[in-house]
Enzyme design. Structure first.
Site, PDB file in Angstrom:
ATOM      1  N   ASP A 118       0.733  -1.270  -0.002  1.00 45.99           N
ATOM      2  CA  ASP A 118      -0.062  -0.114   0.079  1.00 45.99           C
ATOM      3  C   ASP A 118       0.918   1.215  -0.031  1.00 45.99           C
ATOM      4  O   ASP A 118       2.051   0.992   0.263  1.00 45.99           O
ATOM      5  CB  ASP A 118      -1.151   0.104   1.339  1.00 45.99           C
ATOM      6  CG  ASP A 118      -2.034   0.889   0.796  1.00 45.99           C
ATOM      7  OD1 ASP A 118      -2.267   1.756  -0.103  1.00 45.99           O
ATOM      8  OD2 ASP A 118      -3.191   0.784   1.451  1.00 45.99           O
TER       9      ASP A 118
HETATM   10  C1  BGC Z   1      -5.269   3.008   0.039  1.00 46.69           C
HETATM   11  C2  BGC Z   1      -5.342   2.010  -0.927  1.00 46.69           C
HETATM   12  C3  BGC Z   1      -5.019   2.595  -2.321  1.00 46.69           C
HETATM   13  C4  BGC Z   1      -3.678   3.331  -2.612  1.00 46.69           C
HETATM   14  C5  BGC Z   1      -3.560   3.903  -3.832  1.00 46.69           C
HETATM   15  C6  BGC Z   1      -3.874   3.869  -0.069  1.00 46.69           C
HETATM   16  O1  BGC Z   1      -4.011   5.161   0.557  1.00 46.69           O
HETATM   17  O2  BGC Z   1      -5.058   2.448   1.403  1.00 46.69           O
HETATM   18  O3  BGC Z   1      -6.451   1.313  -0.919  1.00 46.69           O
HETATM   19  O4  BGC Z   1      -5.233   1.522  -3.284  1.00 46.69           O
HETATM   20  O5  BGC Z   1      -3.780   4.437  -1.528  1.00 46.69           O
HETATM   21  O6  BGC Z   1      -4.383   5.036  -4.044  1.00 46.69           O
END
Ligand code: BGC
Length: 730
Positions: free
Chosen positions: A286
């Site tokens: 993530d």
């Molecule tokens: C979120 C994810 C997301 C990623 C990319 C993160 O802050 O937890 O779910 O896919 O950002 O945008």
């Protein structure tokens, strides 16, 4: 079923002799990857393991200063938040035409419930209990995304969530493991289709691995502390279901699991995901979650954090630039085996091959296809059809609903009645407010036959206008930013003075219909006690107002069922139906039993609950055989009758309790459901088949399987179904 032998090149810990091969695996691609790995420099390999975001500014997308150089030098293999066919084609050209090896870029984006045509938020869509609908919504979202130059979505989010304070409950399928598994698989099938090289499909990503939904106190990013048993029984099954459906990628979660952040968690990413489950796609972190292992307190600096991640089994670093800066040096110093890097790169290249990018890197960059596929009438129509299936009728006293479109005076009020932006909900991709139909527009369109519609935006003023109305429709709830990431709430009642205003409106004596737009279960006893009708609409997406009006005026008979328990008050949280009995189950006459002094144990609306404009009657269910052996299939049948005078759909639900186990078992668990449409007066026999797996669990010694003994089977219209059948497993 096809099986393949172990590959020599896979990371050493992969010891399984044979794995079931996902449909996108291709032996020819593997040979090409071998050749490519032979000629790639270490920096180019690390480049494949690096993912950066574009800065999508108001005026248009730009990659941050310097990133073009990283593309050109082969040090960046994947980009997210850059979209549209034309824009991504230009970036792709840099990678393909200006780098030494011409390896195409992979473009990712959070397409969670639609790209431009927005569908209901996933929690709402799950309330349809319609797997075909979830698959169709994902298919359309995938098609629009692929047409807009994207290859990869960060969805489905398959985190089981039992705490409505957590804002991210809106992104998933709610509290239940079985429903979560089915929805996860349906969405993966929808996004990925049957052939990843089809330019109208995209890679899916099962996230967030794992147990993110168990954040303590529902506070986003907070600590998770659960047992291995709960991890395996509650949080992992939807991920395994996504994997079995062929999901191409996994995303790690921000939280720790048993003291180890998921992004550096070898047990999760290697022992379970690779060794036990045989996952052949790649794992992305993530957003900066490698770097976050420093504040987590398991790494002193980014070099150490990067080592933890790569050794645990992370293949791609999202936005953290840790692999980008440190990994090549760590391979040269011998801290990271080259085989681990080759394994990660192989996994990533495998997906680029599967997408067909090596045959034609621009196959997703066709502006004509983009124009033909985005926000089409057919997509809007599908969004409306699916949105109305997601609506849950929570209360309908004295048949306040449906409204009459032909006569009467309808007063529409409430902060969300005419808000286009809020209809999208969080994570709305490229969805735009101006595309959305508000509730007011939907009601006006539907009532054009004769009913008089008055709109008073301010609820205080609406109280004064109520005298002139026959019925009041209040659009209440949360704004779209109040759920989603970093949007936990410590209070789950209606924000602001909405509840007071609803009371004042009800005090006028006119029937009040409350339409709720929100991304989480809310505590609504104060609304329930005064409103004549309550319709839970979640955030329905682009066609919101039409879909809700279809239900309000009875053009569509509501059939949604709650995918999460609605508590009476926050103090009961977490409250979910598949709880344990405890040694002192509630007894109202005995103080020393499990209950509150000041609140009931019961929810306001239970899991699986939802009303209809018609009524359904359940016959006495029956078992084909009341005693079965371990490998027998258990067959349960029940007759369901639409006993009212309108056609409608209901969701027939089957719950199972294992009465005595070597470990305590939930009071009941969903193990089957079927959504059926019945004409007025029609009866249908519904049959469920339970397999050994449906009765299996992690026994005291943590082996997975059944135990002989007695089971109770409940069949009915929600999780309170009574009068169980008894089954004996020999
Ligand atoms: C979120 C994810 C997301 C990623 C990319 C993160 O802050 O937890 O779910 O896919 O950002 O945008």
């Amino acid at each position: 079923m096809k099986y393949i032998p172990i590959f020599g090149l896979l990371f050493a810990s992969w010891t399984l002799a044979a794995q079931q091969v996902p449909y996108w695996y291709n032996a020819t691609h593997e040979r090409r990857i071998d050749s490519l790995l032979d000629i790639m420099t270490l920096e180019e390999k690390v480049g494949q393991m690096t993912l950066f975001t574009s800065d999508w500014a108001v005026t248009g997308p730009t990659i941050r200063e310097g990133y073009q150089d990283d593309i050109r030098t082969g040090r960046l293999g994947a980009i997210f938040n850059a979209h549209t066919a034309d824009y991504n084609r230009n970036l792709q050209r840099m990678a393909v035409e200006e780098t030494r090896l011409g390896i195409p870029l992979l473009f990712g984006y959070d397409v969670i419930h639609g790209y431009r045509t927005i569908f209901p938020i996933p929690l709402g869509e799950t309330a349809s209990w319609n797997l075909e609908a979830a698959e169709e919504a994902a298919r359309i979202a995938g098609r629009e995304s692929a047409a807009a130059g994207l290859h990869w979505t960060y969805a489905p989010m398959v985190d089981i969530a039992r705490d409505p304070r957590w804002g991210r409950v809106m992104e998933g399928s709610g509290e239940d493991v079985y429903l979560g598994k089915k929805m996860a698989a349906a969405r993966v099938r929808g996004f990925q289709g049957e052939d990843l090289s089809d330019p109208l499909t995209i890679l899916a990503c099962a996230k967030h691995f794992a147990a993110y939904g168990a954040a303590q106190a529902g506070r986003d990013y907070n600590t998770v502390d659960i047992s291995e048993r709960v991890l395996r029984e509650t949080y992992l099954p939807p991920f395994k279901a996504a994997l079995d459906a062929g999901v191409a990628t996994f995303m790690t979660s921000f939280n720790e699991v048993d003291g180890v952040p998921a992004t550096g968690n070898h047990h999760l990413l290697t022992d379970i995901l690779r060794d036990e489950w045989g996952f052949m796609g790649f794992v992305v972190t993530d957003y900066t979650s490698i770097n976050e292992m420093i504040p987590h307190g398991v790494a002193a600096d980014s070099a150490q954090a990067g080592l933890l991640a790569v050794k645990a089994g992370v293949d791609m670093d999202m936005q953290g630039a840790v692999f980008y800066e440190k990994l090549a040096g760590q391979v040269r110093s011998g801290e990271v085996p080259m085989a681990r890097v080759d394994d990660a790169v192989r996994r990533i290249l495998r997906m680029k091959y599967a997408l067909g990018l090596f045959d034609d890197p621009y196959r997703y960059s066709d502006t004509e296809r983009e124009a033909q596929n985005i926000l089409t009438e057919a997509n809007r129509e599908a969004s409306r059809r699916i949105a109305r299936q997601s609506l849950v009728l929570l209360k309908n006293e004295n048949d306040a609903l449906p409204l009459n479109a032909e006569r009467g005076r309808i007063l529409v009020t409430g902060p969300l009645a005419d808000s286009q932006a809020d209809m999208l909900g969080a994570w709305h991709g490229d969805g735009r407010a101006e595309d959305c139909i508000t509730l007011l527009t939907g009601i006006r369109d539907a009532a054009s036959d004769g009913a008089e519609v008055t709109y008073v935006a301010d609820m205080a003023e609406a109280v004064r206008s109520a005298r002139r109305a026959d019925i009041i429709v209040v659009a209440a709830g949360e704004t779209w930013e109040m759920s989603g990431e970093a949007a936990s709430r410590a209070d789950i009642t209606l924000p602001g003075d909405q509840e007071d205003r609803i009371r004042q409106l009800a005090a006028t004596g006119k029937p009040v219909v409350v339409v709720l737009f929100n991304g989480r279960p809310l505590a609504l006893p104060g609304v329930d006690s005064v409103a004549s009708a309550i319709l839970e609409a979640w955030f329905p997406g682009t066609e919101a107002g039409h879909a809700v009006a279809d239900v309000l005026f009875g053009d569509y008979n509501p059939a949604g069922r709650l995918p999460m328990t609605f508590p009476r008050s926050l103090g009961q949280v977490p409250l979910y139906y598949d709880a344990k009995n405890t040694g002192r189950p509630r007894d109202e006459n005995n103080k020393y039993t499990s209950k509150y002094l000041d609140e009931s144990n019961d929810p306001l609306y239970p899991f699986g609950y939802g009303l209809s404009y018609t009524t359904f009657e359940y016959g006495t269910p029956s078992l084909a055989s009341a005693t079965v052996n371990r490998n027998d299939t258990v067959t349960v049948t029940v007759d369901v009758t639409n006993s009212g005078d309108r056609d409608g759909a209901t969701v027939v639900q089957l719950y199972v309790q294992d009465v005595v186990g070597s470990v305590t078992r939930p009071l009941r668990e969903l193990k089957g459901f079927e959504r059926i449409e019945l004409a007025a007066g029609e009866t249908r026999t519904v049959t469920f088949h339970l397999t050994n797996d449906d009765l299996s669990f992690y026994r005291q010694d943590m082996t997975y399987g059944t135990e002989p003994g007695e089971y109770r089977l409940y069949v009915g219209g929600d999780s309170r179904a009574a009068n169980p059948l008894t089954l004996t497993l020999e």
